[in-house]
Scaffold this active site. Structure first.
Site, PDB file in Angstrom:
ATOM      1  CB  SER A  34      -0.830   0.006   1.552  1.00  0.00           C
ATOM      2  OG  SER A  34      -0.214   0.181   2.399  1.00  0.00           O
ATOM      3  CE1 TYR A 177       7.106   6.519  11.527  1.00  0.00           C
ATOM      4  CE2 TYR A 177       7.335   8.743  11.385  1.00  0.00           C
ATOM      5  CZ  TYR A 177       7.402   7.760  10.943  1.00  0.00           C
ATOM      6  OH  TYR A 177       7.293   7.809   9.485  1.00  0.00           O
TER       7      TYR A 177
END
Length: 273
Positions: A34, A177
């Site tokens: 994706s 992150y």
């Protein structure tokens, strides 16, 4: 000949088509089911590379491979289910590329996970899980692919970092992150320095805000978040799907043959603020 012109004939000027041509090259793309990874697979294939598409969702990979194999040209695509946090799976991915096409020339370490959470509320288990995919898995696949590339004396590894590996995400709360992507940026420098003399280039792309499955809910579907992105990006907008193509092809091809260890932001000026 001027004082600054080297002796001998200058190198021939190659056409843009030759400069970025990947015909016959073999590229692995992770996270190809994706978003950006799917796009990267299409772009490399369109430039003539055989592509090994890797992700956990094998059904999507099979559909993409069938789509690419139905296009004109000699470049082929194969699908390989792979969780990059699994060292056995990444080894099988490299082995599949070699079995299908004889070598590995390009690796695009695109697989990644990330979501927002206040640093004070993070758990070690969540942080470890993010590091396993975004940093450790990337390092593992890079080492495994490099065994093939170093033996060949050439290769290009492209790590998909993030502007959040270069600057803080605040007020967006993504400490884990940011830590993982910051690790990717410095790992890119180190591997580029270690392997440069042996012909293997390691570079990174640091995208700004691009639409993907991962950013859809947390950013693009949130009007307040998008207002923040549009207000704070010097170019006044998010990135378009095709605006990473040039950076990818530059780093994958001979156009960047004297470039290693760098992180190239493609961010509309986000990190220039």
């Amino acid at each position: 000949m001027t004082a600054h012109e080297p002796a001998g004939d200058p190198a021939p000027v190659r056409s843009p088509g030759e400069l970025f041509d990947l015909t016959g090259q073999v590229a692995i793309v992770t996270g190809a089911s994706s978003g950006l990874g799917r796009r990267f697979g299409r772009v490399l294939h369109a430039s003539g590379a055989h592509v090994v598409l890797a992700a956990r969702r094998e059904d999507r990979l099979v559909d993409l491979a069938a789509e690419l194999n139905g296009l004109p040209g000699n470049a082929r695509a194969v699908a390989q289910a792979c969780d990059v946090s699994d060292e056995v799976a990444t080894r099988a991915l490299v082995d599949r590329a070699v079995a299908e096409f004889g070598t590995v020339d390009v690796v695009v370490n695109n697989a990644g996970v990330g979501d927002g959470k206040r640093a004070i509320d993070e758990t070690n288990d969540r942080v470890r899980a993010m590091l396993e995919v975004n940093l450790v898995g990337l390092f593992t696949l890079s080492r495994q692919a490099a065994t093939v590339m170093l033996a060949n004396g050439e290769g290009s590894i492209i790590n998909i970092a993030s502007v959040l590996g270069l600057v803080a995400s605040a007020p967006v709360q993504q400490a884990a992150y940011c830590a993982a992507k910051g690790g990717v940026v410095n790992l890119t420098r180190q591997l580029g320095a270690e392997w440069g003399r042996k012909g293997v280039r390691v570079n990174a792309i640091a995208p700004g805000w691009f639409h993907s499955e991962m950013t859809a809910e947390t950013m693009f579907d949130d009007p307040a978040a998008m207002d923040f992105v549009l207000r704070e990006t010097p170019m006044g907008r998010a990135g378009e799907a095709d605006e990473l193509d040039g950076a990818l092809l530059f780093l994958a091809s001979g156009a960047s043959r004297f470039v290693t260890g760098i992180t190239l932001p493609v961010d509309g000026g986000w990190t220039a603020r």
